[in-house]
Design a protein around this motif. Structure first.
Motif, PDB file in Angstrom:
ATOM      1  N   ALA A 115     -14.955 -15.844  -3.817  1.00 40.64           N
ATOM      2  CA  ALA A 115     -16.001 -15.141  -3.495  1.00 40.64           C
ATOM      3  C   ALA A 115     -16.259 -13.930  -3.035  1.00 40.64           C
ATOM      4  O   ALA A 115     -16.612 -12.657  -3.867  1.00 40.64           O
ATOM      5  CB  ALA A 115     -16.909 -16.356  -2.954  1.00 40.64           C
ATOM      6  N   ALA A 116     -15.255 -13.356  -2.993  1.00 38.80           N
ATOM      7  CA  ALA A 116     -15.140 -11.550  -2.090  1.00 38.80           C
ATOM      8  C   ALA A 116     -14.931 -11.073  -3.013  1.00 38.80           C
ATOM      9  O   ALA A 116     -15.229 -10.086  -3.676  1.00 38.80           O
ATOM     10  CB  ALA A 116     -14.492 -11.881  -1.144  1.00 38.80           C
ATOM     11  N   VAL A 117     -14.158 -11.694  -3.976  1.00 33.17           N
ATOM     12  CA  VAL A 117     -13.144 -10.289  -5.670  1.00 33.17           C
ATOM     13  C   VAL A 117     -14.289 -10.776  -6.526  1.00 33.17           C
ATOM     14  O   VAL A 117     -14.752  -9.602  -6.984  1.00 33.17           O
ATOM     15  CB  VAL A 117     -12.189 -11.404  -6.309  1.00 33.17           C
ATOM     16  N   LYS A 118     -15.282 -12.127  -6.783  1.00 29.69           N
ATOM     17  CA  LYS A 118     -15.848 -11.898  -7.779  1.00 29.69           C
ATOM     18  C   LYS A 118     -16.984 -11.655  -6.991  1.00 29.69           C
ATOM     19  O   LYS A 118     -17.621  -9.879  -8.425  1.00 29.69           O
ATOM     20  CB  LYS A 118     -16.435 -13.378  -7.774  1.00 29.69           C
ATOM     21  N   SER A 119     -17.909 -10.968  -6.088  1.00 29.49           N
ATOM     22  CA  SER A 119     -18.979 -10.171  -5.465  1.00 29.49           C
ATOM     23  C   SER A 119     -18.363  -8.204  -5.307  1.00 29.49           C
ATOM     24  O   SER A 119     -19.302  -7.816  -5.576  1.00 29.49           O
ATOM     25  CB  SER A 119     -19.332 -10.897  -4.538  1.00 29.49           C
ATOM     26  N   GLY A 120     -17.190  -8.152  -5.520  1.00 30.62           N
ATOM     27  CA  GLY A 120     -16.095  -7.117  -5.173  1.00 30.62           C
ATOM     28  C   GLY A 120     -16.761  -6.342  -3.514  1.00 30.62           C
ATOM     29  O   GLY A 120     -16.163  -5.280  -4.272  1.00 30.62           O
ATOM     30  N   GLU A 121     -17.088  -7.332  -3.046  1.00 33.34           N
ATOM     31  CA  GLU A 121     -16.855  -6.893  -1.670  1.00 33.34           C
ATOM     32  C   GLU A 121     -14.561  -6.399  -1.327  1.00 33.34           C
ATOM     33  O   GLU A 121     -14.252  -5.485  -1.091  1.00 33.34           O
ATOM     34  CB  GLU A 121     -16.710  -8.319  -0.858  1.00 33.34           C
ATOM     35  N   ILE A 122     -14.201  -7.218  -2.140  1.00 33.82           N
ATOM     36  CA  ILE A 122     -12.607  -7.173  -2.301  1.00 33.82           C
ATOM     37  C   ILE A 122     -12.505  -6.237  -3.399  1.00 33.82           C
ATOM     38  O   ILE A 122     -12.348  -7.386  -5.042  1.00 33.82           O
ATOM     39  CB  ILE A 122     -11.610  -8.632  -1.590  1.00 33.82           C
ATOM     40  N   LYS A 123     -11.473  -5.321  -3.557  1.00 32.92           N
ATOM     41  CA  LYS A 123     -11.359  -3.843  -5.537  1.00 32.92           C
ATOM     42  C   LYS A 123      -9.864  -4.146  -4.694  1.00 32.92           C
ATOM     43  O   LYS A 123      -9.638  -3.210  -3.711  1.00 32.92           O
ATOM     44  CB  LYS A 123     -11.468  -3.347  -5.747  1.00 32.92           C
ATOM     45  N   PRO A 124      -8.604  -5.290  -5.172  1.00 31.61           N
ATOM     46  CA  PRO A 124      -7.834  -5.302  -5.366  1.00 31.61           C
ATOM     47  C   PRO A 124      -6.751  -3.619  -5.427  1.00 31.61           C
ATOM     48  O   PRO A 124      -6.057  -3.634  -3.540  1.00 31.61           O
ATOM     49  CB  PRO A 124      -7.033  -5.813  -5.506  1.00 31.61           C
ATOM     50  N   PHE A 125      -7.191  -2.582  -6.075  1.00 28.16           N
ATOM     51  CA  PHE A 125      -5.928  -1.543  -5.736  1.00 28.16           C
ATOM     52  C   PHE A 125      -7.567  -0.458  -5.194  1.00 28.16           C
ATOM     53  O   PHE A 125      -7.709   0.335  -5.671  1.00 28.16           O
ATOM     54  CB  PHE A 125      -5.965  -1.709  -7.305  1.00 28.16           C
ATOM     55  N   THR A 126      -7.534  -0.899  -4.700  1.00 28.67           N
ATOM     56  CA  THR A 126      -8.669   0.243  -3.346  1.00 28.67           C
ATOM     57  C   THR A 126      -7.242   0.886  -2.332  1.00 28.67           C
ATOM     58  O   THR A 126      -6.701   0.373  -1.751  1.00 28.67           O
ATOM     59  CB  THR A 126      -9.550   0.699  -2.934  1.00 28.67           C
ATOM     60  N   GLY A 127      -7.636   1.998  -2.306  1.00 32.95           N
ATOM     61  CA  GLY A 127      -6.817   2.863  -1.577  1.00 32.95           C
ATOM     62  C   GLY A 127      -6.356   2.985   0.163  1.00 32.95           C
ATOM     63  O   GLY A 127      -7.634   2.755   0.255  1.00 32.95           O
ATOM     64  N   PRO A 128      -5.696   2.890   0.909  1.00 32.77           N
ATOM     65  CA  PRO A 128      -4.677   4.207   0.946  1.00 32.77           C
ATOM     66  C   PRO A 128      -3.264   2.693   0.084  1.00 32.77           C
ATOM     67  O   PRO A 128      -3.013   1.814   0.324  1.00 32.77           O
ATOM     68  CB  PRO A 128      -4.183   5.018   2.025  1.00 32.77           C
ATOM     69  N   LEU A 184       2.137   8.039  -2.661  1.00 36.81           N
ATOM     70  CA  LEU A 184       0.751   7.364  -2.771  1.00 36.81           C
ATOM     71  C   LEU A 184       0.220   7.849  -3.639  1.00 36.81           C
ATOM     72  O   LEU A 184       0.250   9.262  -4.271  1.00 36.81           O
ATOM     73  CB  LEU A 184      -0.069   8.342  -1.135  1.00 36.81           C
ATOM     74  N   VAL A 185       0.126   6.222  -3.878  1.00 34.71           N
ATOM     75  CA  VAL A 185      -0.040   6.352  -5.399  1.00 34.71           C
ATOM     76  C   VAL A 185      -1.782   6.233  -5.877  1.00 34.71           C
ATOM     77  O   VAL A 185      -2.340   5.827  -6.600  1.00 34.71           O
ATOM     78  CB  VAL A 185       0.102   5.220  -6.237  1.00 34.71           C
ATOM     79  N   VAL A 186      -2.646   5.359  -4.780  1.00 36.31           N
ATOM     80  CA  VAL A 186      -3.873   5.607  -4.819  1.00 36.31           C
ATOM     81  C   VAL A 186      -4.088   6.330  -3.296  1.00 36.31           C
ATOM     82  O   VAL A 186      -3.450   5.030  -2.459  1.00 36.31           O
ATOM     83  CB  VAL A 186      -4.597   3.991  -4.631  1.00 36.31           C
ATOM     84  N   LYS A 187      -5.358   6.976  -3.092  1.00 34.85           N
ATOM     85  CA  LYS A 187      -6.172   7.371  -1.927  1.00 34.85           C
ATOM     86  C   LYS A 187      -6.399   6.673  -1.343  1.00 34.85           C
ATOM     87  O   LYS A 187      -7.290   5.962  -1.777  1.00 34.85           O
ATOM     88  CB  LYS A 187      -6.172   9.058  -2.404  1.00 34.85           C
ATOM     89  N   ALA A 188      -7.016   6.775   0.469  1.00 28.82           N
ATOM     90  CA  ALA A 188      -7.699   6.093   1.164  1.00 28.82           C
ATOM     91  C   ALA A 188      -8.649   6.061   0.125  1.00 28.82           C
ATOM     92  O   ALA A 188      -9.268   7.135   0.024  1.00 28.82           O
ATOM     93  CB  ALA A 188      -7.871   6.345   2.172  1.00 28.82           C
ATOM     94  N   GLY A 189      -9.254   4.696   0.384  1.00 26.57           N
ATOM     95  CA  GLY A 189     -11.331   4.552  -0.277  1.00 26.57           C
ATOM     96  C   GLY A 189     -11.275   4.415  -1.879  1.00 26.57           C
ATOM     97  O   GLY A 189     -12.083   4.713  -1.623  1.00 26.57           O
ATOM     98  N   TYR A 190     -10.371   5.220  -2.502  1.00 30.90           N
ATOM     99  CA  TYR A 190     -10.544   4.990  -3.657  1.00 30.90           C
ATOM    100  C   TYR A 190     -10.044   4.503  -4.245  1.00 30.90           C
ATOM    101  O   TYR A 190      -8.716   3.717  -4.325  1.00 30.90           O
ATOM    102  CB  TYR A 190      -9.438   6.454  -4.434  1.00 30.90           C
ATOM    103  N   THR A 191     -10.486   4.098  -5.589  1.00 29.37           N
ATOM    104  CA  THR A 191     -10.529   2.363  -6.187  1.00 29.37           C
ATOM    105  C   THR A 191     -10.268   2.683  -7.431  1.00 29.37           C
ATOM    106  O   THR A 191     -11.265   3.783  -8.097  1.00 29.37           O
ATOM    107  CB  THR A 191     -11.434   0.974  -6.106  1.00 29.37           C
TER     108      THR A 191
END
Length: 355
Positions: A305-318, A326-333
């Protein structure tokens, strides 16, 4: 007499126009594996059948299975274009360059390529957000492993596979900081023998949860024989391992194939880069095993449910790679273009990506 001949000629022309308007949309499919692989190609073929069921005699479909990536696929795609197909779906990453080459020679044919990133005036691309399913699998694996070792049977080192390996590991770490990832590259999409050998090699190293990026149920069957656990890939594989099967992440292609055929028939099709996942229900969780612990089943539902709603975005930094960058900076998706270029392991995964 001339007037009569003219009217007959006009009538014939009108009849021909009506017949032409009623001609079905001819749609061709190119599969990298057999339709009986019970995974990737099997689900694409179910999508083809769903297309037929939806449109009836308005469409006419054909497919070619077991097509090798490379020169052989170019020959097959060319044959389908020459055969008068109006729309051709090429369904594997290695068909990308051949699709682009053939499309240049057949500008009136519409092409759709799965999992690639090259487009043109008559070539669109489409891909599943498989990493969404992997995130749920990773959390589940992290909760269920008793040895703290998760195994991944990897096909080819393309961005989709690398992306999914990273997702499994990152998700598992959210619930189990001690988890390790073991990877075996088999360099095939479908080879039950190689898949079985890879599964056994991983279990010999202490892995008790298997994830696969290959298309047969062989790894699940191997896990069943040894009392381990595993996930189904691309289709519902629960029937092959009643005890070992945790759940399957299913690819549901029919809605996309129907939408594209409809757009071609209406003349509204335009090349796009389509990504579908849980939200579009083109990716689904199937057959959660009733033998799972109650807390695990609850966590699966919660995470889905959290992934479907966008609450969890797996490739969000850091996010840091396994070389300390550092390949994904903090707070960036990562956006879709960036997701299609992932070529690094996250921190904690040992080894090098094959080149």
């Amino acid at each position: 007499m001339k007037l009569k001949s003219l009217l007959v000629g006009l009538g014939l022309l009108a009849g021909a126009s009506i017949a032409q308007a009623e001609d079905p949309l001819k749609v061709g499919f190119v599969y990298v594996g057999p339709v009986g692989d019970l995974g990737w190609s099997y689900e694409h073929d179910l999508g083809r059948k769903g297309l037929e069921a939806h449109f009836g005699d308005k469409v006419e479909t054909t497919f070619v299975e077991n097509v090798e990536e490379g020169a052989d696929s170019e020959r097959v795609i060319t044959q389908l274009a020459k055969a008068g197909n109006d729309l051709i779906f090429t369904t594997s990453f290695g068909f990308m360059n051949p699709t682009i080459k053939v499309a240049k020679r057949f500008p009136k044919v519409t092409f759709e390529h799965a999992t690639g990133y090259k487009r043109s005036k008559n070539v669109g691309t489409y891909v599943l957000r498989t990493y969404e399913g992997r995130y749920v699998s990773g959390v589940t694996a992290g909760m269920m492993t008793k040895t703290n070792k998760i195994g991944y049977i990897a096909s080819f080192p393309i961005p989709e596979v690398i992306r999914d390996i990273n997702t499994i590991y990152m998700a598992a770490k959210t619930v189990n900081p001690d988890v390790e990832m073991k990877i075996v590259w088999v360099n095939t999409w479908y080879d039950p023998g190689k898949e079985t050998d890879a599964a056994n090699a991983l279990m010999d190293q202490g892995v008790d949860i298997l994830v696969q990026h290959t298309d047969s149920p062989a790894p699940l069957i191997a896990a069943e024989k040894r009392g381990m656990r595993a996930f189904g890939q691309a289709s519902d594989m629960s029937q092959f391992a009643p005890e070992a099967h945790i759940f399957s992440v299913r690819d549901n292609w029919a809605p996309y194939y129907i939408s594209i055929a409809d757009a071609v028939m209406k003349g509204t099709w335009k090349p796009q880069d389509y990504w579908g996942g849980f939200k579009e229900e083109i990716l689904t969780i199937e057959s959660i095993n009733p033998n799972l612990p109650a807390d695990v089943k609850a966590k699966i539902s919660e995470t889905y449910a959290a992934v479907k709603s966008g609450e969890i975005k797996p490739f969000t930094g850091p996010i840091t790679d396994n070389k300390g960058n550092l390949v994904v900076k903090a707070g960036y998706t990562l956006n879709d273009v960036e997701l299609a270029q992932v070529n690094w392991y996250v921190e904690g995964i040992e080894g090098e990506i094959p080149r």
